[in-house]
Design a protein around this motif. Sequence first.
Motif, PDB file in Angstrom:
ATOM      1  N   ASP A   1     -24.960  35.502  -4.161  1.00 32.25           N
ATOM      2  CA  ASP A   1     -23.632  36.287  -4.559  1.00 32.25           C
ATOM      3  C   ASP A   1     -23.295  37.510  -3.703  1.00 32.25           C
ATOM      4  OD1 ASP A   1     -23.075  34.294  -6.251  1.00 32.25           O
ATOM      5  OD2 ASP A   1     -23.455  35.375  -7.994  1.00 32.25           O
ATOM      6  N   MET A   2     -24.553  38.172  -3.480  1.00 36.50           N
ATOM      7  CA  MET A   2     -24.563  39.567  -2.864  1.00 36.50           C
ATOM      8  C   MET A   2     -24.218  39.296  -1.247  1.00 36.50           C
ATOM      9  SD  MET A   2     -26.933  42.103  -4.732  1.00 36.50           S
ATOM     10  CE  MET A   2     -28.437  41.331  -4.740  1.00 36.50           C
ATOM     11  N   LYS A   3     -24.988  38.415  -0.805  1.00 34.73           N
ATOM     12  CA  LYS A   3     -24.802  38.058   0.700  1.00 34.73           C
ATOM     13  C   LYS A   3     -23.413  37.413   0.821  1.00 34.73           C
ATOM     14  CE  LYS A   3     -28.114  35.637   2.619  1.00 34.73           C
ATOM     15  NZ  LYS A   3     -28.544  36.413   3.972  1.00 34.73           N
ATOM     16  N   LYS A   4     -22.607  36.923   0.089  1.00 38.07           N
ATOM     17  CA  LYS A   4     -21.118  36.622   0.379  1.00 38.07           C
ATOM     18  C   LYS A   4     -20.589  38.045   0.883  1.00 38.07           C
ATOM     19  CE  LYS A   4     -21.225  32.748  -2.920  1.00 38.07           C
ATOM     20  NZ  LYS A   4     -20.450  32.362  -4.184  1.00 38.07           N
ATOM     21  N   ILE A   5     -20.945  39.162   0.270  1.00 37.93           N
ATOM     22  CA  ILE A   5     -20.324  40.466   0.530  1.00 37.93           C
ATOM     23  C   ILE A   5     -20.995  41.104   1.736  1.00 37.93           C
ATOM     24  CG2 ILE A   5     -19.876  42.842  -0.191  1.00 37.93           C
ATOM     25  CD1 ILE A   5     -19.953  41.502  -3.124  1.00 37.93           C
ATOM     26  N   ASN A   6     -22.495  41.157   1.691  1.00 42.06           N
ATOM     27  CA  ASN A   6     -23.053  41.719   2.780  1.00 42.06           C
ATOM     28  C   ASN A   6     -23.994  40.599   3.379  1.00 42.06           C
ATOM     29  OD1 ASN A   6     -24.741  43.117   4.595  1.00 42.06           O
ATOM     30  ND2 ASN A   6     -25.088  44.699   3.283  1.00 42.06           N
ATOM     31  N   PRO A   7     -23.986  39.958   4.445  1.00 45.52           N
ATOM     32  CA  PRO A   7     -25.071  38.934   4.611  1.00 45.52           C
ATOM     33  C   PRO A   7     -26.420  39.379   5.231  1.00 45.52           C
ATOM     34  CG  PRO A   7     -23.411  39.472   6.611  1.00 45.52           C
ATOM     35  CD  PRO A   7     -22.812  40.041   5.489  1.00 45.52           C
ATOM     36  N   ASN A   8     -26.517  40.788   5.376  1.00 48.46           N
ATOM     37  CA  ASN A   8     -27.730  41.534   5.712  1.00 48.46           C
ATOM     38  C   ASN A   8     -28.411  41.930   4.000  1.00 48.46           C
ATOM     39  OD1 ASN A   8     -27.675  41.165   8.351  1.00 48.46           O
ATOM     40  ND2 ASN A   8     -26.298  42.763   8.407  1.00 48.46           N
TER      41      ASN A   8
ATOM     42  N   ASP B   1     -30.430  40.757   2.041  1.00 45.74           N
ATOM     43  CA  ASP B   1     -31.834  40.337   1.695  1.00 45.74           C
ATOM     44  C   ASP B   1     -32.792  41.269   2.754  1.00 45.74           C
ATOM     45  OD1 ASP B   1     -30.809  39.054   3.994  1.00 45.74           O
ATOM     46  OD2 ASP B   1     -31.701  37.086   3.257  1.00 45.74           O
ATOM     47  N   ILE B   2     -32.531  41.400   4.157  1.00 40.96           N
ATOM     48  CA  ILE B   2     -33.250  42.220   4.816  1.00 40.96           C
ATOM     49  C   ILE B   2     -33.112  43.540   4.460  1.00 40.96           C
ATOM     50  CG2 ILE B   2     -31.512  42.563   6.862  1.00 40.96           C
ATOM     51  CD1 ILE B   2     -35.138  41.831   7.128  1.00 40.96           C
ATOM     52  N   ASN B   3     -32.173  44.100   3.881  1.00 41.07           N
ATOM     53  CA  ASN B   3     -32.091  45.362   3.515  1.00 41.07           C
ATOM     54  C   ASN B   3     -32.797  45.646   2.239  1.00 41.07           C
ATOM     55  OD1 ASN B   3     -30.247  46.067   5.454  1.00 41.07           O
ATOM     56  ND2 ASN B   3     -28.504  45.937   4.471  1.00 41.07           N
ATOM     57  N   ILE B   4     -33.063  44.752   1.671  1.00 37.05           N
ATOM     58  CA  ILE B   4     -33.797  45.002   0.376  1.00 37.05           C
ATOM     59  C   ILE B   4     -35.318  45.087   0.800  1.00 37.05           C
ATOM     60  CG2 ILE B   4     -34.737  43.835  -1.816  1.00 37.05           C
ATOM     61  CD1 ILE B   4     -32.050  42.473  -2.129  1.00 37.05           C
ATOM     62  N   PHE B   5     -35.641  44.009   1.793  1.00 39.03           N
ATOM     63  CA  PHE B   5     -36.985  44.255   2.416  1.00 39.03           C
ATOM     64  C   PHE B   5     -37.405  45.503   2.919  1.00 39.03           C
ATOM     65  CE2 PHE B   5     -39.957  43.114   5.713  1.00 39.03           C
ATOM     66  CZ  PHE B   5     -40.982  42.361   4.960  1.00 39.03           C
ATOM     67  N   ARG B   6     -36.354  46.078   3.752  1.00 37.90           N
ATOM     68  CA  ARG B   6     -36.387  47.130   4.539  1.00 37.90           C
ATOM     69  C   ARG B   6     -37.027  48.394   3.535  1.00 37.90           C
ATOM     70  NH1 ARG B   6     -32.189  45.585   9.233  1.00 37.90           N
ATOM     71  NH2 ARG B   6     -33.637  44.536  10.728  1.00 37.90           N
TER      72      ARG B   6
END
Length: 271
Positions: free
Chosen positions: A231-238, A240-245
């Motif tokens: 759901d969050m990737k629909k707003i910001n496709p990045n 997941d990588i931002n969570i990782f970083r």
Amino acid sequence: MDSIESSIVKKFKKTIWNRFVKSIKEYELIQEGDRIAVCISGGKDSMLMAKCIQRLQKYSDVPFEAEYLVMNPGYNERNLQKIIDNAELLGIPIKIYKSEIFNIVADVDDSPCYLCARMRRGHLYSYAESLGCNKIALGHHFNDVIETILMGMLYGGQVQTMMPKLHSSNFGNMELIRPLYMVRESDIKAWVRYNNLEFIQCACRFTENMEHTQDGGNTSKRQEMKELIADMKKINPNIDINIFRSVENVNLDTIISYHKGDDYTSFLDNY
């Protein structure tokens, strides 16, 4: 080179092979002389990991050995045969050994999946050690890492992550490594579809008999995280990588408190 292995280093070179190799190098997961127990559950992730390690073993400048292990904790005959057939198709020389974990956790009401995972890992360490291995490799991927971070924050009230490697606290010099740490689940699924492969899902009795909600989903916290991230990737496709970083880029000057083991530090200590 067979077509399935070939697809990893050709069609999926950028999304799977390069990220697999980057994980190995960046986190120093494999060293010369290692003897690695590659732990295969029969699912897509562990089977792909096994093929990647098998490929690496052939062509790496760093010599190491590998044992490809399948622990049978009580699979039904159909699932066990599917694992055997897939290993033969992929050319993976598996060793199967039996345990009775499913029987032990079958009647556990409180966190059976957690108990099963802990017991399976203990059995894997023990058997790997008996084969002279110094590491076990598990098939956790990038999405598992992201989901773990969110579960820790939302349900555990802590910032933590699934580490790319860990020293065992109970088995001397044994170490756990996660070679697919940077590989996304969507790319693993794409590899499976491209090669017309079919792997078992979680094959325990608890999952087979799990009651489902009315919309057909299950109530696992990990599934909740998958849906939340989607759901969050629909707003910001990045996202997941931002969570990782976020767990690679922790600024301790902005943290109220943190701890290493039992030693706690508060921002007030040096305010």
